[in-house]
Design a protein around this motif. Structure first.
Motif, PDB file in Angstrom:
ATOM      1  N   VAL A 148       0.878  -1.168   0.000  1.00 54.43           N
ATOM      2  CA  VAL A 148       0.000   0.000   0.000  1.00 54.43           C
ATOM      3  C   VAL A 148       0.911   1.211   0.000  1.00 54.43           C
ATOM      4  O   VAL A 148       1.527   1.543   1.005  1.00 54.43           O
ATOM      5  N   TYR A 149       1.011   1.893  -1.167  1.00 50.64           N
ATOM      6  CA  TYR A 149       2.094   2.845  -1.387  1.00 50.64           C
ATOM      7  C   TYR A 149       1.689   4.319  -1.271  1.00 50.64           C
ATOM      8  O   TYR A 149       2.562   5.185  -1.218  1.00 50.64           O
ATOM      9  N   ASP A 150       0.400   4.596  -1.242  1.00 55.32           N
ATOM     10  CA  ASP A 150      -0.057   5.981  -1.380  1.00 55.32           C
ATOM     11  C   ASP A 150       0.433   6.905  -0.268  1.00 55.32           C
ATOM     12  O   ASP A 150       0.598   8.103  -0.479  1.00 55.32           O
ATOM     13  N   ASN A 151       0.636   6.383   0.941  1.00 52.68           N
ATOM     14  CA  ASN A 151       0.968   7.237   2.078  1.00 52.68           C
ATOM     15  C   ASN A 151       2.457   7.241   2.426  1.00 52.68           C
ATOM     16  O   ASN A 151       2.865   7.889   3.386  1.00 52.68           O
ATOM     17  N   ILE A 152       3.261   6.521   1.661  1.00 55.61           N
ATOM     18  CA  ILE A 152       4.676   6.353   2.026  1.00 55.61           C
ATOM     19  C   ILE A 152       5.437   7.673   1.966  1.00 55.61           C
ATOM     20  O   ILE A 152       6.239   7.982   2.856  1.00 55.61           O
ATOM     21  N   VAL A 153       5.214   8.473   0.926  1.00 60.76           N
ATOM     22  CA  VAL A 153       5.933   9.750   0.797  1.00 60.76           C
ATOM     23  C   VAL A 153       5.635  10.641   2.004  1.00 60.76           C
ATOM     24  O   VAL A 153       6.546  11.239   2.599  1.00 60.76           O
ATOM     25  N   LYS A 154       4.381  10.726   2.394  1.00 62.51           N
ATOM     26  CA  LYS A 154       3.991  11.561   3.531  1.00 62.51           C
ATOM     27  C   LYS A 154       4.676  11.084   4.815  1.00 62.51           C
ATOM     28  O   LYS A 154       5.218  11.890   5.584  1.00 62.51           O
ATOM     29  N   LEU A 155       4.679   9.783   5.049  1.00 62.21           N
ATOM     30  CA  LEU A 155       5.290   9.243   6.263  1.00 62.21           C
ATOM     31  C   LEU A 155       6.803   9.464   6.281  1.00 62.21           C
ATOM     32  O   LEU A 155       7.382   9.835   7.303  1.00 62.21           O
ATOM     33  N   CYS A 156       7.445   9.228   5.129  1.00 63.03           N
ATOM     34  CA  CYS A 156       8.893   9.448   5.056  1.00 63.03           C
ATOM     35  C   CYS A 156       9.233  10.919   5.276  1.00 63.03           C
ATOM     36  O   CYS A 156      10.234  11.248   5.934  1.00 63.03           O
ATOM     37  N   THR A 157       8.391  11.803   4.739  1.00 60.86           N
ATOM     38  CA  THR A 157       8.630  13.238   4.919  1.00 60.86           C
ATOM     39  C   THR A 157       8.579  13.609   6.396  1.00 60.86           C
ATOM     40  O   THR A 157       9.404  14.403   6.890  1.00 60.86           O
ATOM     41  N   GLU A 194       9.337  11.695   8.867  1.00 59.44           N
ATOM     42  CA  GLU A 194      10.570  11.191   9.485  1.00 59.44           C
ATOM     43  C   GLU A 194      11.758  12.079   9.138  1.00 59.44           C
ATOM     44  O   GLU A 194      12.617  12.367   9.980  1.00 59.44           O
ATOM     45  N   ILE A 195      11.820  12.538   7.884  1.00 59.44           N
ATOM     46  CA  ILE A 195      12.952  13.345   7.422  1.00 59.44           C
ATOM     47  C   ILE A 195      12.985  14.699   8.127  1.00 59.44           C
ATOM     48  O   ILE A 195      14.058  15.274   8.345  1.00 59.44           O
ATOM     49  N   GLU A 196      11.815  15.200   8.496  1.00 54.41           N
ATOM     50  CA  GLU A 196      11.761  16.489   9.193  1.00 54.41           C
ATOM     51  C   GLU A 196      12.448  16.434  10.552  1.00 54.41           C
ATOM     52  O   GLU A 196      12.845  17.475  11.105  1.00 54.41           O
ATOM     53  N   ASN A 197      12.593  15.245  11.100  1.00 58.49           N
ATOM     54  CA  ASN A 197      13.332  15.054  12.349  1.00 58.49           C
ATOM     55  C   ASN A 197      14.801  14.798  11.998  1.00 58.49           C
ATOM     56  O   ASN A 197      15.184  13.677  11.671  1.00 58.49           O
ATOM     57  N   GLU A 198      15.607  15.849  12.029  1.00 52.23           N
ATOM     58  CA  GLU A 198      16.996  15.738  11.592  1.00 52.23           C
ATOM     59  C   GLU A 198      17.821  14.798  12.460  1.00 52.23           C
ATOM     60  O   GLU A 198      18.900  14.354  12.047  1.00 52.23           O
ATOM     61  N   MET A 199      17.334  14.494  13.662  1.00 57.64           N
ATOM     62  CA  MET A 199      18.060  13.588  14.552  1.00 57.64           C
ATOM     63  C   MET A 199      17.607  12.138  14.385  1.00 57.64           C
ATOM     64  O   MET A 199      18.064  11.253  15.119  1.00 57.64           O
ATOM     65  N   SER A 200      16.724  11.889  13.427  1.00 52.42           N
ATOM     66  CA  SER A 200      16.189  10.540  13.243  1.00 52.42           C
ATOM     67  C   SER A 200      17.298   9.542  12.889  1.00 52.42           C
ATOM     68  O   SER A 200      18.144   9.835  12.034  1.00 52.42           O
ATOM     69  N   PRO A 201      17.288   8.361  13.508  1.00 51.17           N
ATOM     70  CA  PRO A 201      18.264   7.334  13.129  1.00 51.17           C
ATOM     71  C   PRO A 201      17.940   6.702  11.775  1.00 51.17           C
ATOM     72  O   PRO A 201      18.731   5.929  11.236  1.00 51.17           O
ATOM     73  N   TYR A 202      16.745   7.024  11.227  1.00 49.60           N
ATOM     74  CA  TYR A 202      16.301   6.447   9.953  1.00 49.60           C
ATOM     75  C   TYR A 202      16.324   7.478   8.826  1.00 49.60           C
ATOM     76  O   TYR A 202      15.616   7.332   7.823  1.00 49.60           O
TER      77      TYR A 202
END
Length: 573
Positions: free
Chosen positions: A271-280, A282-290
């Motif tokens: 289910v791919y439709d929401n992946i970009v939003k979720l990754c974004t 995560e990316i907004e957290n610059e301290m993320s280990p992912y």
């Protein structure tokens, strides 16, 4: 330029007329005829006196010569004088003569007037006065709408003036009226179509709505990577059912879950439709280990959506990171190299693959994807070396095995070796036997057999591929193309490709191929409809440019056919 030779000037026995003999030896026409007359006079008996009948004939000729010229004859004389000036490079004087011919010629003599205007347009063309060229060609075509010289000259002038739509219509008319036999007009049509395609695609691609491809396409895309670090990390959750909007704060164990972990759950559930939003998120957290994984996954989905610019930004950002996991770096380089190849940045693409091979030489994905790149570039021997290396590193990766077989087959054709061809066929048979669940193996073998005109056996392998992947629209398209080569069955091919669209309504290849078939069948309106659908699904600007070229070719042919009442034969594309 219009010819001065009348239909009656040629000897009915197939030989040369007197004036043609004179021209052939380089003498002026009048002088040539005088020479022939003088030669005959020398052969006559000196004492022979002209008879009364002969004297009467001479008097009749003199009277005929003294008759005043008709307006049409005067106009033609002015045109002939203009032709001499034209050949001498005195274009201004030639134009004056053609203008005189136009002024003298009666309006009812449309054929002559059409020629005079077209000749004057030729003079203006030499003086680079394209606006006058277009005006005179317009007048020539008013008198003779099928005058191919005037159409072609106007097409060239319109191209110079950047009126590409009119240029395409005119050169298309020339191609059709001349039965698609004139290479000069065909080359020009191709050039104009490509320019129109590039111009339209540039704007359309910026305003396109990104569309995810079908599940089958995405499945095939991911299956081409044996060492994808993200896909390989979700094997423990790949049976989880996740809806597109089910992005709760709990992971599968009921604990707090990061957006990236949720994105992986969506990926596992296809289910791919929401992946970009979720990754974004995560990316907004610059301290993320992912951070690196989130950028790579978002870039991958951007690639599937055809958003190459955004994908490139994410991949570049990944590759700029320090202390990056090697598999993530390699995967990013492969995807960036493939993206550059799509954009025709060949050398830059190869540089990315070379960097990946230098840093991670044991990663089989590098050689698999670079091998495909080499095949696109027709570097078959280099492709074969890469597939060999891939198979050595990962002998149980079926897609790489079948790609190697296909490269061996292509190489055998390149070097014209029957022995190598037999070896490639044997390798194909062994590989499809070893990997009976690999649809791509049967499909590529089917294509190879089709190339050898082993049509019945080819179809058998396409059918075997469909048994494994009944939702693979591309295989239906290849069966349709096979039907045309095998039985010249356009109707049967169209039905198979329509089936492909039923299986996967996002299969751009099917719409493009069906559009081309409809052109062949003379159904230009249907072709236009299919090309428009393919354009909406295009994933790159270059791909869209090609489709716009096909679309505009069909539109131009449809318009010309209507304007001229032409039903041109099939097989003209």
């Amino acid at each position: 330029m219009a010819s001065n030779m009348s239909k009656g000037a040629q000897n009915v026995t197939g030989g040369l007329s007197k004036w043609q003999v004179a021209l052939a030896v380089g003498a002026p026409v009048a002088l040539g005829l005088a020479g022939l007359w003088y030669y005959k006079k020398l052969k006559a008996k000196p004492e022979e006196e002209p008879s009364l009948d002969k004297l009467k004939d001479v008097e009749a000729v003199k009277k005929e010569e003294q008759k005043p010229l008709t307006p049409v004859e005067k106009a033609n004389a002015a045109k002939n004088k203009g032709n001499k000036y034209f050949k001498a490079g005195q274009y201004d004087k030639a134009i004056e003569c053609y203008s005189e011919a136009i002024k003298i010629c009666p309006a009812e003599h449309k054929t002559e007037l059409s020629t005079f205007y077209q000749n004057r347009a030729a003079g203006y063309e030499q003086l680079k006065n394209t606006k006058k060229v277009i005006e005179d060609c317009n007048k020539a075509l008013e008198y003779n709408s099928r005058y191919t010289k005037a159409l072609f000259r106007r097409a060239k002038a319109c191209e110079t003036e950047n009126d590409l739509s009119q240029s395409l219509e005119d050169v298309t008319a020339v191609c059709i009226l001349e039965g698609f036999q004139n290479q000069m007009s065909l080359r020009m049509a191709d050039r104009v179509l490509k320019e129109i395609g590039r111009t339209k695609a540039k704007e359309a691609f910026m305003n396109r709505r990104p569309i995810l491809p079908s599940q089958q396409f995405i499945r095939t895309y991911f299956s081409a990577f044996a060492n994808d670090p993200i896909m390989n990390s979700i094997s423990d959750i790949e049976n989880i059912e996740v809806q597109a909007n089910d992005t709760t704060e709990k992971d599968i164990d009921g604990k707090d879950s990061s957006p990236y972990q949720q994105a992986k759950q969506c990926l596992a559930a296809r289910v791919y439709d929401n992946i970009v939003k979720l990754c974004t998120e995560e990316i907004e957290n610059e301290m993320s280990p992912y951070l690196a994984e989130s950028l790579l996954l978002r870039a991958t989905v951007y690639l599937l959506l055809g958003e190459g610019v955004e994908a490139r930004k994410d991949l570049d950002r990944v590759l700029d990171m320090n202390n990056l996991d090697q598999q993530i770096r390699t995967n990013a380089l492969i995807k960036l190299g493939s993206l550059k190849m799509q954009n025709e940045e060949k050398e830059a693409a190869l540089a990315d693959f070379a960097a990946a091979a230098k840093d991670d030489p044991e990663n089989s994905d590098i050689y698999h994807h670079r091998g495909q790149l080499h095949l696109l570039l027709e570097r078959v021997e280099e492709a074969l070396k890469d597939f060999d290396e891939c198979v050595k590193l990962n002998p149980n990766f079926p897609i790489a095995q079948v790609q190697k077989c296909y490269a061996e087959y292509r190489y055998a054709f390149t070097i014209h070796s029957p022995m190598q061809l037999q070896s490639a066929i044997k390798s194909f048979e062994e590989t499809v036997h070893k990997f009976p669940k690999c649809a791509e193996g049967f499909a590529l073998y089917g294509q190879s057999l089709c190339d050898q005109q082993l049509f019945e056996k080819s179809d058998e392998f396409f059918l075997k591929a469909l048994e494994i992947e009944p939702d693979n629209a591309n295989i239906y398209v290849h069966r349709g193309l096979l039907r045309i080569q095998w039985r010249q069955d356009m109707e049967g091919a169209a039905k198979l490709i329509t089936k492909a669209i039923e299986v996967d309504d996002k299969c751009e290849f099917a719409y493009e191929t069906l559009g081309t078939i409809e052109v062949q069948r003379g159904n230009l309106d249907g072709a236009i409809e299919h090309f428009n659908k393919a354009i909406k699904l295009a994933k790159t600007e270059i791909e869209m440019s090609h489709l716009f070229s096909l679309l505009d070719a069909a539109i131009a042919q449809a318009k010309v056919a209507r304007n001229f009442g032409i039903q041109f034969p099939s097989g003209t594309m």
